[in-house]
Motif scaffolding. Sequence first.
Motif, PDB file in Angstrom:
ATOM      1  N   PHE A  37      10.657  24.389 103.715  1.00 36.89           N
ATOM      2  CA  PHE A  37      11.514  23.431 103.014  1.00 36.89           C
ATOM      3  C   PHE A  37      10.652  22.394 102.285  1.00 36.89           C
ATOM      4  CE2 PHE A  37      15.793  23.658 105.525  1.00 36.89           C
ATOM      5  CZ  PHE A  37      15.868  25.015 105.232  1.00 36.89           C
ATOM      6  N   ALA A  38       9.588  21.958 102.958  1.00 33.55           N
ATOM      7  CA  ALA A  38       8.763  20.893 102.377  1.00 33.55           C
ATOM      8  C   ALA A  38       8.162  21.334 101.046  1.00 33.55           C
ATOM      9  CB  ALA A  38       7.664  20.493 103.355  1.00 33.55           C
ATOM     10  N   ILE A  39       7.543  22.518 101.018  1.00 31.85           N
ATOM     11  CA  ILE A  39       6.877  22.918  99.776  1.00 31.85           C
ATOM     12  C   ILE A  39       7.919  23.194  98.675  1.00 31.85           C
ATOM     13  CG2 ILE A  39       6.562  25.341 100.557  1.00 31.85           C
ATOM     14  CD1 ILE A  39       4.418  23.353  98.004  1.00 31.85           C
ATOM     15  N   LYS A  40       9.061  23.771  99.060  1.00 29.85           N
ATOM     16  CA  LYS A  40      10.097  24.051  98.054  1.00 29.85           C
ATOM     17  C   LYS A  40      10.597  22.734  97.424  1.00 29.85           C
ATOM     18  CE  LYS A  40      13.445  26.401  95.997  1.00 29.85           C
ATOM     19  NZ  LYS A  40      13.159  26.646  94.574  1.00 29.85           N
ATOM     20  N   ILE A  41      10.857  21.749  98.260  1.00 25.61           N
ATOM     21  CA  ILE A  41      11.370  20.469  97.751  1.00 25.61           C
ATOM     22  C   ILE A  41      10.303  19.766  96.903  1.00 25.61           C
ATOM     23  CG2 ILE A  41      12.101  18.141  98.480  1.00 25.61           C
ATOM     24  CD1 ILE A  41      13.450  19.587 100.940  1.00 25.61           C
ATOM     25  N   LEU A  42       9.078  19.751  97.388  1.00 25.38           N
ATOM     26  CA  LEU A  42       8.020  19.062  96.635  1.00 25.38           C
ATOM     27  C   LEU A  42       7.754  19.767  95.302  1.00 25.38           C
ATOM     28  CD1 LEU A  42       5.537  18.216  99.553  1.00 25.38           C
ATOM     29  CD2 LEU A  42       7.070  16.639  98.371  1.00 25.38           C
ATOM     30  N   TRP A  43       7.767  21.079  95.332  1.00 18.98           N
ATOM     31  CA  TRP A  43       7.543  21.837  94.086  1.00 18.98           C
ATOM     32  C   TRP A  43       8.666  21.558  93.080  1.00 18.98           C
ATOM     33  CZ3 TRP A  43       4.128  24.709  91.412  1.00 18.98           C
ATOM     34  CH2 TRP A  43       4.621  25.462  90.353  1.00 18.98           C
TER      35      TRP A  43
END
Length: 611
Positions: A37-43
């Motif tokens: 979730f973190a990388i998807k949201i940050l991306w």
Amino acid sequence: MLGWNGHLLRVDLTKGKTKVEEYSAEMAEKFIGGRGFAIKILWDELEPGLDPLSPENLLVVAVGPLTGFPLPSSGKMVVASKSPLTGGYGDGNIGSRAAVNLRKAGYDAVVVKGKAEKPSYLLVEDDKAEIVEAGDLWGLDSFKAEKRLLERYGREAGVLLIGPSGENMVRFATIVCQEGRAGGRPGMGAVMGSKNLKAMVFLGTKEVKVADAEELRRLGAEAYKDILGKENYDFWKRQGTMATIEWCQENSTLPTYNFREGVFEEADAISGTTMEKMKTKIRGCPHCNMTCGNVIEDAEGRESELDYENVAMLGSDIGLGDLRKVAVLNRMADELGLDTISLGSTIAFAMECSEKGLLDIDLGWGDFEGAKALTEDIAYRRGIGNLLSGGVKRAADEIGKGSIKWAMQIKGLECSAYDCHLCPGMALSFATSPIGAHHKDAWVISWEISSGMRREYNEAKADKVIEFQRIRGGMFESLVTCRLPWIELGFDLEWYPRFLHAATGVKFSLEELLTVGDRLYALMRAFWVREYKGEWGRVMDFPPPRWFDEPTTKGPLKGSVLDREKYDALLQMYYDKRGWDKRGIPKKSTMRRLGLEKEADELEKFIKLVD
Ligand code: PTT
Ligand code: SF4
């Protein structure tokens, strides 16, 4: 959705507002949770090139679909952001009541943006989420601030917080909790500080709805029992990660004198066996029946919780062979909210610069009082402490005079505690870790040494690094549970798809879960490339020069050194297996295979991709 809460909490500190948002089942199944979730949201949401310490940066706190259930070691969570230390993707994993309570409050993630006008903390209590002024907490060390919050909200509250170093935006300030747990090595604490956010407090009373509650309970009970019966269980409970000191010393991989050597003449004085004799209690994360937080009394009569990395980096790496004194530095790091690995490496770098006359500081190897004073100066950014508060790479860039050769970092993150003069596989693992030189994704060193192929630069090593990255960096970081039952006690990986099925009703094979890891890896890499654009190149995946250029001078393996050409070939094997090009960038076809077509198109706006 079952197993997943299906909600995330948005917090805008500038506007002083919070809002609950639903996320899609597609997001859940494609990215699972935690790091996914973190990388998807940050991306998706971060403007490339932004200053990580600006209000526009996001801080993501995320749990996964197994977090908080009565399953082995499930009290973990991921904290992530664009890193102020490296400028790339940064995250860390922390065991905390906060993880369990966040789930019980009804959320799977909190996304924080903006900057509060005044020092504040976030209070989440089921459906209520508010931003509360934290004037009385600002400036307090993390132990005192947490104590005050627990008095206010009760001992069951889960608290994540920063110490003074986070407030002062030291670039390796971490997020801490429970007087001995920490997460977010690449400066997640500094990101909180930049937002004027002292703490996050979580309380929750809800049950997460699951697909098959009876089956989940049954599996959990069976799994806990399985762990209790493991051969290494008793030894683990005695020494935990501290056993690694002796192992590293035996195998010449114990970082010593700023990674100049792999053996330390005083290793016995800081070993797990020595710790056992001093141990006063064990602490741990929620839902764990193999707790490993070994506490001793430090040289100042205070409690300090020890782990291998902390002791190696604040012990042998700075030449300090007194466990109670090491424990003081370790406890100070927790109070001040500094990452122990980067702190140890930074002190060691300063000692080496002092020895070589590169820095105007009188700090010899093993100088305990000097190290204590420097730790404070770093946290409060005073004098040379300010220069060092940006980590060793920034400090070396400023000092010049060739000092970068002794800055033990990759992509700006200080190496964790494994000397790689004679471990090319572990060097590859550090170098291709998605947050900089951290061991958490692919700790292949134990396999590498026991395989009898220690000196080889072969395909098996590239395969092993990828295998571990898929399991540890992909599956465990997205589910989110502790990986130690598996890696330390041999708890079978096949348990995890079974847990996930009982919790969510969605059937994943183990291989499918590991493929999620490949997806995260491609996206984390894309994030770095988008940030670095033209500056990106395979040089980013190279270990520090010391391991190539300065052979060790002590121990049975003295004279050890890495071979640059062979390492380069090993790196190429790794890229080929991952489906990345010669620059270490995922090919378009690889992104397509992993369902990242949209993300590939976005990346192409910044750099031409190979198909
Ligand atoms: C982790 C890194 C490590 S890894 C250690 S000790 W290790 C250091 N611990 C620090 C500390 O303590 N205080 C402090 N001020 N800074 C510290 N920096 C260092 O941070 C930790 C355990 C350990 S102990 C390890 S290996 C495992 N890590 C896991 C992981 O990454 N993922 C996962 N799914 N499970 C894990 N289980 C184990 O957790 P970072 P913790 Mg840690 C005090 O944070 O940024 O990932 O760096 O979380 O709750 O303290 O548990 O020999
Ligand atoms: Fe926490 Fe250690 Fe248990 Fe993992 S094994 S959950 S790090 S106490």
